[in-house]
Every structure is written in structure tokens, then in C-alpha cells.
Design a protein around this motif. Sequence first.
Motif, short mmCIF file in Angstrom:
data_model
loop_
_atom_site.label_atom_id
_atom_site.label_comp_id
_atom_site.label_asym_id
_atom_site.label_seq_id
_atom_site.Cartn_x
_atom_site.Cartn_y
_atom_site.Cartn_z
N UNK A 12 0.82 -1.23 -0.06
CA UNK A 12 -0.07 -0.13 -0.11
C UNK A 12 0.95 1.23 0.00
N UNK A 13 1.90 1.15 0.98
CA UNK A 13 2.75 2.61 0.73
C UNK A 13 3.29 2.71 -0.53
N UNK A 14 3.90 1.39 -1.16
CA UNK A 14 4.45 1.78 -2.58
C UNK A 14 3.38 2.34 -3.39
N UNK A 15 2.43 1.77 -3.63
CA UNK A 15 1.33 2.48 -4.44
C UNK A 15 0.83 3.63 -4.18
N UNK A 16 0.76 4.12 -3.00
CA UNK A 16 0.36 5.53 -2.50
C UNK A 16 1.61 6.41 -3.03
N UNK A 17 2.85 6.07 -2.80
CA UNK A 17 3.96 6.99 -3.53
C UNK A 17 3.79 6.99 -4.79
N UNK A 18 3.68 5.94 -5.44
CA UNK A 18 3.74 6.01 -6.89
C UNK A 18 2.56 6.88 -7.36
N UNK A 22 2.55 10.46 -9.60
CA UNK A 22 2.24 10.45 -10.77
C UNK A 22 1.26 11.61 -10.91
N UNK A 23 1.03 12.40 -9.71
CA UNK A 23 0.09 13.75 -9.68
C UNK A 23 -0.94 13.39 -9.27
N UNK A 24 -1.52 12.23 -8.76
CA UNK A 24 -2.78 11.98 -8.20
C UNK A 24 -3.04 12.64 -6.84
N UNK A 25 -4.26 12.97 -6.35
CA UNK A 25 -4.25 13.13 -4.84
C UNK A 25 -4.72 12.11 -4.39
N UNK A 26 -3.97 11.72 -3.30
CA UNK A 26 -4.14 10.24 -2.45
C UNK A 26 -4.38 10.41 -1.07
N UNK A 27 -5.61 9.70 -0.63
CA UNK A 27 -6.01 9.76 0.60
C UNK A 27 -5.83 8.16 1.24
N UNK A 28 -5.41 7.95 2.41
CA UNK A 28 -5.05 6.54 2.77
C UNK A 28 -5.96 6.34 4.01
N UNK A 29 -6.01 5.21 4.50
CA UNK A 29 -6.60 4.74 5.74
C UNK A 29 -5.89 3.35 6.00
N UNK A 30 -5.49 3.35 7.33
CA UNK A 30 -4.76 2.23 7.91
C UNK A 30 -5.19 2.10 9.34
N UNK A 31 -5.94 0.97 10.01
CA UNK A 31 -6.31 1.02 11.23
C UNK A 31 -5.14 1.11 12.35
N UNK A 39 3.15 13.38 0.91
CA UNK A 39 2.07 13.45 0.03
C UNK A 39 0.87 13.05 0.09
N UNK A 40 0.84 11.88 1.15
CA UNK A 40 -0.39 11.35 1.36
C UNK A 40 -1.13 11.80 2.48
N UNK A 41 -2.46 11.90 2.22
CA UNK A 41 -3.28 12.52 3.67
C UNK A 41 -3.85 11.31 4.23
N UNK A 42 -3.61 11.25 5.43
CA UNK A 42 -4.38 10.18 6.25
C UNK A 42 -5.76 10.52 6.60
N UNK A 43 -6.61 9.42 6.44
CA UNK A 43 -8.13 9.71 7.00
C UNK A 43 -8.29 9.08 8.00
N UNK A 44 -9.43 9.37 8.91
CA UNK A 44 -9.78 8.78 10.27
C UNK A 44 -10.53 7.52 10.10
N UNK A 45 -10.98 7.28 8.79
CA UNK A 45 -11.94 6.06 8.43
C UNK A 45 -11.79 5.67 7.03
N UNK A 46 -12.33 4.51 6.94
CA UNK A 46 -12.53 4.13 5.41
C UNK A 46 -13.45 5.02 4.72
N UNK A 47 -14.59 5.12 5.53
CA UNK A 47 -15.50 6.08 4.76
C UNK A 47 -14.89 7.43 4.34
N UNK A 48 -14.20 8.03 5.27
CA UNK A 48 -13.73 9.44 4.96
C UNK A 48 -12.74 9.26 3.73
N UNK A 49 -11.85 8.05 3.85
CA UNK A 49 -10.92 7.89 2.89
C UNK A 49 -11.52 7.61 1.43
N UNK A 50 -12.63 7.02 1.07
CA UNK A 50 -13.13 6.70 0.01
C UNK A 50 -14.19 7.57 -0.52
#
Length: 278
Positions: A12-18, A22-31, A39-50
Motif C-alpha cells: 500500500x505504501x508503495x502504490x500510494x507513493x507512486x 504521478x500527480x494524483x491526490x491520495x488519501x489513505x486509511x490504515x487502522x 504527500x499522502x493524506x491520512x483519513x480517520x476512517x475508511x468512509x472518509x478515505x473513499x
Amino acid sequence: MHCAIIGLGEAGSRYATALVGAGHTVTAFDPRDVPAPQGVLLAASEAEAVSNADIVLVLTSAAVARKIAETCAPHLKAGAIYADLTSSAPVEMESLAAEVEQTGARFADVAILGPVTVAGAATPLMISGSGARTAADILGGLGAPVDTLDAPAGAAMAHKLLRSVFMKGLASLIVEAVSAGEAAGAREWIRNEIAKQLAGDGQAVIDRFLTGTRLHAERRGFEMESVRDYLSSMGVAAEMTSGTVASLKRLAQETASGTPTPRSSDNESNLAASSAKV
């Protein structure tokens, strides 16, 4: 595009970084309490991330794939791509696709065909499902060779599992053989023998194995019993060798009873023809 990553482990970390690269906005969630790649934004929940994501990449273990899909599905945008990159069984991929698609989103069954720790987001992929082509465009843009199947969710994972019969089995065989070589004081010799067998004309080797293994199953079965006993005498675990003994005995019995031998020349066409059925 706005991308969401569920699971910030090694893959997941490798895909997020890539994706960020590539110029995409990336939000991630991990419990877990894990740091987000730059450059990756951390969300507080799955719902917020997606909730605003154009594509969601699920990179968790297969054990929680259903829970993740059930949690994310109600919050997906219509037309969003939900790409499951876990190693869930083909029938589970079909079920997850149904869960996701009833919300108006599209599903991509993404099979990772290699170690992400080696090639990162450029690891070869096979993708099927209603969202396959869009997912292929995005992931292919990260440098990954992508084989897109015109087949429903589950087909890509079915192909990966067929590949795993060979790849994971081969890896276990090599571990067992090198362990035996070490115990016998012939580690480098056995490594060189393995390397020679892995080189050259792969299709010719496959045909030789398919034909010769069944033809000589009885004799080879006796030989492998000696191999098993030899490994045991050195204290080397011989699970793969024991499995080979059982397999050769079965093949010998099938040959003696007149069971037809599979045709090796039809491998590729048979697999292609089965893609839409898997």
C-alpha cells in the motif's frame, strides 16, 4: 484523480507513493498507527478515505477483504472504481463485486503477479471485472505491465492462483533442495544445478516434464522415496519430496489404468478459452 488507499503496508505504501508521484491526490486509511508516505493524506476512517475517491485500491490481507468492502461500499461515489488487490479466492471476488456494484460503483479484480517489494507499483498486473479498463489505465500509468481480461471479477485472481501452484510450489521445492544441499555439504553445487534447470527454453522444459513425469512415474516414485529417506536421515524436512512421492504414485496408477495423458500443446489456448468462464 482522487485516489484512496486502504492499507499502508509494504504494498500500500508503495502504490500510494507512486500515485502521488504521478500527480494524483491520495488519501489513505490504515487502522494501525502508521506514518503516511510523503504527500499522502491520512483519513480517520475508511468512509472518509473513499467518499470522494475516483478509484479505491484495497491492499489489505484477504482475510479482511469482505469487511473492508462492506464498510466502504455505502460511501463510494457512483461510477467510482473499487479495485481489490488482495489475494481473495475467485468466488470471493465475484461476491465482493456484487456487493460493490449494487451501489453504482465498478469493481476491478486486480491480481499482482510478482513481489511488490522488488518492482513496487511497476509489478505486472492482471485485471478483470467491470472496472478493469479504467483501473488498467491508472495502474498502467505507474509503469506496471497490465493484462486486462474481458471477463468478470474472479477471472484475474483465478489466473493468479493457477500461477501460484507453480511459483509457490517451486519456491518451496528450492528451499527444500538447498536445505538438503547445505546439510550434505553441497550447497553451491545444488544451487548451480537448479539455476541450470531454470535457464533455457521454458516451453521445451514444460513439455518434457509433462510427458516424462507421467511416462516414468513408477520409476521416479521409487527414486523419490529414496530421496525422502535420505533427507530424513540428515534431519531435513521433506514435505515437498513426500508430496512428490504421493503424486508420482498417483500418476503411475492412472497410467496403468489407462487414464488419458493431458496434451501439453494446448496449454495456452485452453487457458485463454477458459478466461471468460472462470
